[in-house]
Design a protein around this motif. Structure first.
Motif, PDB file in Angstrom:
ATOM      1  N   GLN A  66       0.886  -1.219   0.052  1.00 52.69           N
ATOM      2  CA  GLN A  66       0.144   0.020  -0.003  1.00 52.69           C
ATOM      3  C   GLN A  66       0.767   1.398   0.080  1.00 52.69           C
ATOM      4  O   GLN A  66       0.415   1.983  -0.601  1.00 52.69           O
ATOM      5  N   GLU A  67       1.913   1.167   0.679  1.00 56.48           N
ATOM      6  CA  GLU A  67       2.949   2.379   0.601  1.00 56.48           C
ATOM      7  C   GLU A  67       3.406   2.677  -0.697  1.00 56.48           C
ATOM      8  O   GLU A  67       3.503   3.846  -0.985  1.00 56.48           O
ATOM      9  N   ARG A  68       3.868   1.528  -1.443  1.00 57.33           N
ATOM     10  CA  ARG A  68       4.263   1.750  -2.735  1.00 57.33           C
ATOM     11  C   ARG A  68       3.335   2.272  -3.534  1.00 57.33           C
ATOM     12  O   ARG A  68       3.463   3.133  -4.520  1.00 57.33           O
ATOM     13  N   ARG A  69       1.967   1.798  -3.440  1.00 58.35           N
ATOM     14  CA  ARG A  69       1.136   1.987  -4.242  1.00 58.35           C
ATOM     15  C   ARG A  69       0.646   3.520  -4.285  1.00 58.35           C
ATOM     16  O   ARG A  69       0.410   4.145  -5.230  1.00 58.35           O
ATOM     17  N   GLN A  70       0.697   3.999  -2.939  1.00 60.42           N
ATOM     18  CA  GLN A  70       0.282   5.416  -3.220  1.00 60.42           C
ATOM     19  C   GLN A  70       1.628   6.349  -3.944  1.00 60.42           C
ATOM     20  O   GLN A  70       0.959   7.179  -4.396  1.00 60.42           O
ATOM     21  N   ALA A  71       2.923   5.848  -3.980  1.00 60.24           N
ATOM     22  CA  ALA A  71       3.732   6.791  -4.590  1.00 60.24           C
ATOM     23  C   ALA A  71       3.737   6.630  -6.195  1.00 60.24           C
ATOM     24  O   ALA A  71       3.787   7.511  -6.947  1.00 60.24           O
ATOM     25  N   VAL A  72       3.191   5.314  -6.594  1.00 62.65           N
ATOM     26  CA  VAL A  72       3.006   4.824  -7.868  1.00 62.65           C
ATOM     27  C   VAL A  72       1.968   5.637  -8.588  1.00 62.65           C
ATOM     28  O   VAL A  72       1.879   6.348  -9.657  1.00 62.65           O
ATOM     29  N   TYR A  73       0.576   5.722  -7.785  1.00 58.56           N
ATOM     30  CA  TYR A  73      -0.594   6.493  -8.030  1.00 58.56           C
ATOM     31  C   TYR A  73      -0.427   7.637  -8.264  1.00 58.56           C
ATOM     32  O   TYR A  73      -0.743   8.444  -9.312  1.00 58.56           O
ATOM     33  N   GLU A  74       0.606   8.532  -7.523  1.00 58.77           N
ATOM     34  CA  GLU A  74       0.881   9.794  -7.613  1.00 58.77           C
ATOM     35  C   GLU A  74       1.831  10.022  -8.978  1.00 58.77           C
ATOM     36  O   GLU A  74       1.464  11.030  -9.724  1.00 58.77           O
ATOM     37  N   GLN A  75       2.531   9.197  -9.375  1.00 59.12           N
ATOM     38  CA  GLN A  75       3.048   9.359 -10.673  1.00 59.12           C
ATOM     39  C   GLN A  75       2.485   9.256 -11.801  1.00 59.12           C
ATOM     40  O   GLN A  75       2.459   9.835 -12.925  1.00 59.12           O
ATOM     41  N   MET A  76       1.355   8.679 -11.521  1.00 57.73           N
ATOM     42  CA  MET A  76       0.295   8.207 -12.820  1.00 57.73           C
ATOM     43  C   MET A  76      -0.578   9.439 -13.091  1.00 57.73           C
ATOM     44  O   MET A  76      -1.353   9.511 -13.951  1.00 57.73           O
ATOM     45  N   THR A  77      -0.797  10.177 -11.985  1.00 53.12           N
ATOM     46  CA  THR A  77      -1.752  11.460 -12.170  1.00 53.12           C
ATOM     47  C   THR A  77      -1.129  12.399 -13.262  1.00 53.12           C
ATOM     48  O   THR A  77      -0.108  12.681 -13.200  1.00 53.12           O
ATOM     49  N   HIS A  78      -2.068  13.057 -13.953  1.00 48.62           N
ATOM     50  CA  HIS A  78      -1.568  13.886 -14.924  1.00 48.62           C
ATOM     51  C   HIS A  78      -0.570  13.242 -15.997  1.00 48.62           C
ATOM     52  O   HIS A  78       0.350  13.986 -16.054  1.00 48.62           O
ATOM     53  N   TRP A  79      -0.912  12.103 -16.094  1.00 46.75           N
ATOM     54  CA  TRP A  79       0.334  11.325 -17.008  1.00 46.75           C
ATOM     55  C   TRP A  79       0.711  12.136 -18.386  1.00 46.75           C
ATOM     56  O   TRP A  79       1.806  11.923 -18.607  1.00 46.75           O
ATOM     57  N   GLN A  80      -0.225  12.712 -19.091  1.00 47.27           N
ATOM     58  CA  GLN A  80       0.284  13.254 -20.414  1.00 47.27           C
ATOM     59  C   GLN A  80       1.143  14.227 -20.048  1.00 47.27           C
ATOM     60  O   GLN A  80       2.128  14.208 -20.989  1.00 47.27           O
ATOM     61  N   ALA A  81       1.073  14.984 -19.232  1.00 46.91           N
ATOM     62  CA  ALA A  81       2.143  16.250 -18.905  1.00 46.91           C
ATOM     63  C   ALA A  81       3.324  15.511 -18.249  1.00 46.91           C
ATOM     64  O   ALA A  81       4.530  15.547 -18.723  1.00 46.91           O
ATOM     65  N   LYS A  82       3.257  14.749 -17.273  1.00 49.47           N
ATOM     66  CA  LYS A  82       4.432  14.078 -16.489  1.00 49.47           C
ATOM     67  C   LYS A  82       5.078  13.154 -17.522  1.00 49.47           C
ATOM     68  O   LYS A  82       6.661  13.100 -17.280  1.00 49.47           O
ATOM     69  N   SER A  83       4.813  12.263 -18.473  1.00 50.97           N
ATOM     70  CA  SER A  83       5.380  11.535 -19.220  1.00 50.97           C
ATOM     71  C   SER A  83       6.274  12.007 -20.184  1.00 50.97           C
ATOM     72  O   SER A  83       7.214  11.648 -20.767  1.00 50.97           O
ATOM     73  N   GLN A  84       6.174  13.332 -20.618  1.00 53.36           N
ATOM     74  CA  GLN A  84       7.205  14.266 -21.437  1.00 53.36           C
ATOM     75  C   GLN A  84       8.441  14.452 -20.698  1.00 53.36           C
ATOM     76  O   GLN A  84       9.233  14.725 -21.126  1.00 53.36           O
TER      77      GLN A  84
END
Length: 246
Positions: A157-175
């Motif tokens: 669950q701890e790691r899941r929170q960090a991964v979820y945050e990375q996935m939000t607003h993916w279009q901008a972050k993925s660049q």
């Protein structure tokens, strides 16, 4: 929005709350135990396991791309796409269960073979889901998103929170991501995945109950992955709608 889309947004909000929920006492104790066990394992073994999973996953990632149909480009509604997604999830749950039952009944060596076979099925399912939602799976960043979905489904669950945050607003972050898949955090990926499934899969090695355990566990793992993927792509759908509205 249609009634179906309204229901999707409600389900997505519930799922998001689950992703961001603080780890329970049991989660924290389990994670602490796994961390201690990982510290006991020699570094050379960690490196060997990480390298093996890295190469296996990369092979599956690029192999699945060649075997998966191209994105659905014609204008399907969200409901029509998700009907197709559910059908593929049902197929892979059955396939995974059958594979787990066969390898679980075949003794130690076949049970050990379950790991790469099940990994291949999981990655193939994720590629098919991405294609149905209309995303170009030949895009490196879309394959990276698939890796994040995998982590989200099979992490603490701890790691899941960090991964979820990375996935939000993916279009901008993925660049901002590097174009080299070697820079992906393979060490954390393999440890979280291994820790998540270790206890359940170990029982598959036991004589007499291996087949039943393999069938049930694989079915549930594929089901969890399918549900996680649907909500991950629903999140992209909502964010895309918000960008259009703005």
């Amino acid at each position: 929005m249609s009634p179906y889309e309204d229901a999707v947004v409600r389900e997505l909000n519930t799922w998001r709350q689950k992703m961001m929920r603080r780890p329970s006492v049991v989660n924290r104790l389990s994670k602490s135990l796994q961390v201690r066990l990982n510290r006991i394992i020699p570094e050379k073994i960690h490196q060997a396991i990480t390298s093996a999973i890295k190469q296996m996953t990369r092979a599956v990632l690029f192999g699945a791309e060649s075997l998966t149909r191209q994105p659905v480009l014609h204008h399907l509604s969200l409901e029509e796409r998700e009907d197709r997604v559910r059908a593929r999830i049902a197929f892979y749950k059955t396939a995974g269960a059958a594979e787990g039952g066969v390898t679980g009944a075949g003794g130690f060596l076949l049970a050990m073979a379950d790991f790469p076979i099940l990994l291949a099925l999981k990655m193939k399912l994720l590629f098919e889901i991405a294609a149905i939602y209309g995303y170009p799976i030949n895009d490196y960043r879309e394959r990276l998103y698939i890796m994040h979905i995998f982590q989200l489904a099979f992490s603490s669950q701890e790691r899941r929170q960090a991964v979820y945050e990375q996935m939000t607003h993916w279009q901008a972050k993925s660049q901002l991501f590097p174009d080299d898949i070697n820079q992906f955090d393979w060490r954390t990926f393999q440890q979280e995945y291994r820790d998540y499934i270790d206890l359940a899969k170990m029982a598959q090695l036991l004589p007499g109950i291996g087949a039943a355990v393999g069938l049930v566990v694989n079915y549930r793992l594929m089901d969890a992955l399918g549900k996680t993927a649907m909500n991950a792509y629903r999140m992209r759908w909502v964010e895309a709608r918000e960008l259009k509205m703005n």
